[in-house]
Design an enzyme around this catalytic site. Structure first.
Site, PDB file in Angstrom:
ATOM      1  N   HIS A  65       7.650 -26.609  -1.064  1.00 24.42           N
ATOM      2  CA  HIS A  65       7.690 -27.495  -2.232  1.00 24.42           C
ATOM      3  C   HIS A  65       6.425 -27.190  -2.768  1.00 24.42           C
ATOM      4  O   HIS A  65       5.488 -28.125  -3.529  1.00 24.42           O
ATOM      5  CB  HIS A  65       7.624 -28.629  -0.920  1.00 24.42           C
ATOM      6  CG  HIS A  65       8.006 -29.677  -0.436  1.00 24.42           C
ATOM      7  ND1 HIS A  65       8.960 -30.856  -0.253  1.00 24.42           N
ATOM      8  CD2 HIS A  65       9.190 -28.822   1.265  1.00 24.42           C
ATOM      9  CE1 HIS A  65      10.079 -30.773   0.790  1.00 24.42           C
ATOM     10  NE2 HIS A  65       9.440 -29.791   1.410  1.00 24.42           N
ATOM     11  N   GLU A 104       0.885  -0.883   0.002  1.00 28.99           N
ATOM     12  CA  GLU A 104       0.107   0.071   0.222  1.00 28.99           C
ATOM     13  C   GLU A 104       1.228   1.416   0.095  1.00 28.99           C
ATOM     14  O   GLU A 104       0.544   2.243  -0.663  1.00 28.99           O
ATOM     15  CB  GLU A 104      -0.926   0.178   1.288  1.00 28.99           C
ATOM     16  CG  GLU A 104      -2.272   0.110   0.864  1.00 28.99           C
ATOM     17  CD  GLU A 104      -3.503   0.223   1.766  1.00 28.99           C
ATOM     18  OE1 GLU A 104      -3.818  -0.463   1.033  1.00 28.99           O
ATOM     19  OE2 GLU A 104      -3.423   0.947   3.579  1.00 28.99           O
ATOM     20  N   LYS A 112     -13.741  -0.156  -4.219  1.00 28.80           N
ATOM     21  CA  LYS A 112     -15.031   0.659  -2.928  1.00 28.80           C
ATOM     22  C   LYS A 112     -16.918   1.521  -3.526  1.00 28.80           C
ATOM     23  O   LYS A 112     -17.141   1.099  -4.207  1.00 28.80           O
ATOM     24  CB  LYS A 112     -14.275   1.110  -2.337  1.00 28.80           C
ATOM     25  CG  LYS A 112     -14.187   0.522  -1.439  1.00 28.80           C
ATOM     26  CD  LYS A 112     -13.860   1.647  -0.385  1.00 28.80           C
ATOM     27  CE  LYS A 112     -12.629   1.411   1.011  1.00 28.80           C
ATOM     28  NZ  LYS A 112     -11.778   2.279   1.918  1.00 28.80           N
TER      29      LYS A 112
END
Ligand code: PA5
Length: 445
Positions: free
Chosen positions: A307, A286, A421
């Site tokens: 793995h 951010e 948003k």
């Protein structure tokens, strides 16, 4: 002893002169921070916070934690992003990823309001049934949809369970000191409130009540956390690149980025570090990911992910560099016994501590990855405890701010977070978003 940066394995990728040549830029970034003259300078409350925090509020946090410990079986912590990741990271690292399943004298802690998943919410509600509850709602803006929605549910639950009066004494709100819906609601209802300072952004807020109250409820010594962070303020405020590990780390990241290493892989050999990885990803992602720039923060837990991701790291696109958090001593070691039958052929590991095996795995992997073209830095953390956690948090915060300034971005804003948003609100028909709704629905087909 606190975290130290070891650049031994970086030598083939970053020459000493290259690092030294960063000194003027790092000093300029340091001045932007210290003189509060850079972009985002309204959000530098975290810089001296470990030394200058509000002692009276700190005592209230400790008192609230004692009360919750005495009257609750469960603390529900509601928050998202910077209002949740730090507390959860601390809980998993300093107590355990299995904290809720352990025998203990402190309440279970569930984190909600960090997604919009009905299944997740229903699961937590079921886990809370018949148990004594308290709620810590954490939201700086007080308007973030995910936590606000979860709070609506848990407020109603508490009011049903304890009545309005009883619920009041079990709801703790951590929010802005004066503004926002949550602050207004808390004042109206008489909840105990804790402050997220104006000048501390969400992702830099773990050392405020945002992180400290849940930590204290879990029995974490928050005084020691602050002392570790304060020691980091003393050591990592030095302008000299060569004397300041946070600055050397930031400078090396910047050099590697300019050489095309676009992804930082934060690696740790302790599974309890997984949520710290998430916290780190928010902090750097951010802060740096803007203006079409920024290192992409990624993470792995080794040897687990050797793995799954090991092949890519060793041999895939050479866009990675690795930062290994080397926790040098386990909290509790495990002795590997000898098996006279040796049917599994593992007796070459017998009669030693498991941490030795883990360490050899780390050393072997660092050499292999370096050989494979992955520049690697080691962040050596002597052990896991409250002091080291506080130090490490501040180390990353400081390094992140300097990294952002070296990159020419504002490390303290997050304008990009708004885009999803707006679309979500429009699609849900929130008043005020009518104009966008039709256009978005047409795009969805
Ligand atoms: O770092 C940030 O600013 C964000 O991650 C916020 O912490 C997150 O969006 C939650 O915001 P708020 O605390 O206002 O609910």
């Amino acid at each position: 002893m606190a975290t130290k940066l070891n650049l031994q394995h970086l030598k083939a990728f970053v020459r000493d002169q290259e690092l030294a040549a960063m000194a003027p830029q790092v000093e300029a970034a340091h001045r932007l921070l210290e003189e509060r003259s850079g972009p985002g300078s309204d959000f530098l409350g975290w810089v001296q916070l470990p030394k200058e925090y509000d002692r009276e509020e700190f005592a209230r946090i400790q008192a609230a934690a004692r009360k919750i410990q005495s009257d609750s079986d469960v603390l529900v912590v509601i928050g998202i992003g910077g209002s949740y990741l730090g507390a959860r990271a601390a809980l998993e690292l300093l107590r355990s990823p299995f904290y809720n399943n352990q025998k203990k004298s402190t309440p279970d802690i569930y984190f909600v309001g960090n997604s919009i998943s009905p299944d997740y919410l229903n699961t937590i509600l079921a886990l809370c049934e018949g148990r004594r509850l308290s709620v810590n709602i954490i939201s700086k803006s007080g308007t973030t949809t995910e936590p606000a929605l979860a709070f609506r549910v848990f407020r109603e639950l508490l009011e049903q369970q304890y009545g309005k009066e009883g619920a009041r004494s079990r709801i703790y709100a951590t929010t802005d000191k004066a503004r926002g819906t949550l602050k207004e609601l808390s004042d109206r209802e008489g909840y105990e409130t804790f402050v997220i300072p104006d000048d501390v952004g969400g992702r830099y807020s773990v050392l405020t009540a945002v992180g400290l109250l849940p930590m204290a409820v879990a029995g974490i010594d928050i005084q020691q956390v602050m002392e570790g962070a304060a020691a980091a303020v003393d050591e990592l405020s030095c302008p000299d690149l060569m004397q300041n590990d946070a600055y050397r780390y930031a400078a090396c990241r910047n050099i590697l980025y300019r050489k095309g290493k676009r992804v930082e892989l934060m690696a740790c050999y302790e599974p309890a570090f997984a949520l710290m990885n998430e916290w780190y990803k928010q902090l750097f992602g951010e802060s740096e990911g803007k203006d079409q720039k920024g290192i992409f923060p990624a993470s792995v837990i080794f040897s687990t992910d050797l793995h799954s991701m090991g092949q890519y790291v060793q041999d895939g696109s050479r866009i990675l560099f690795e930062t290994v958090v080397d926790i040098q001593r386990p909290t509790q070691d495990f002795f590997i016994k000898d098996d006279p039958e040796n049917l599994d052929g593992l007796n070459f590991l017998s009669n030693q501590q498991m941490s030795v095996v883990n360490r050899k795995a780390m050393q072997g992997t660092v050499l292999a990855h370096t050989q494979g073209g992955v520049p690697t830095m080691l962040l050596e953390v002597p052990e896991i405890n409250e002091f080291e956690f506080g130090y490490l948090v501040y180390f990353f915060e400081r390094a992140c701010a300097i990294s952002g300034y070296l990159d020419g971005v504002n490390p303290f804003d997050q304008p990009g977070v708004e885009s999803y948003k707006k679309n979500m609100f429009a699609l849900l028909g929130k008043p005020g978003y009518e104009a966008q709704k039709a256009a978005l629905e047409a795009q969805l087909g």
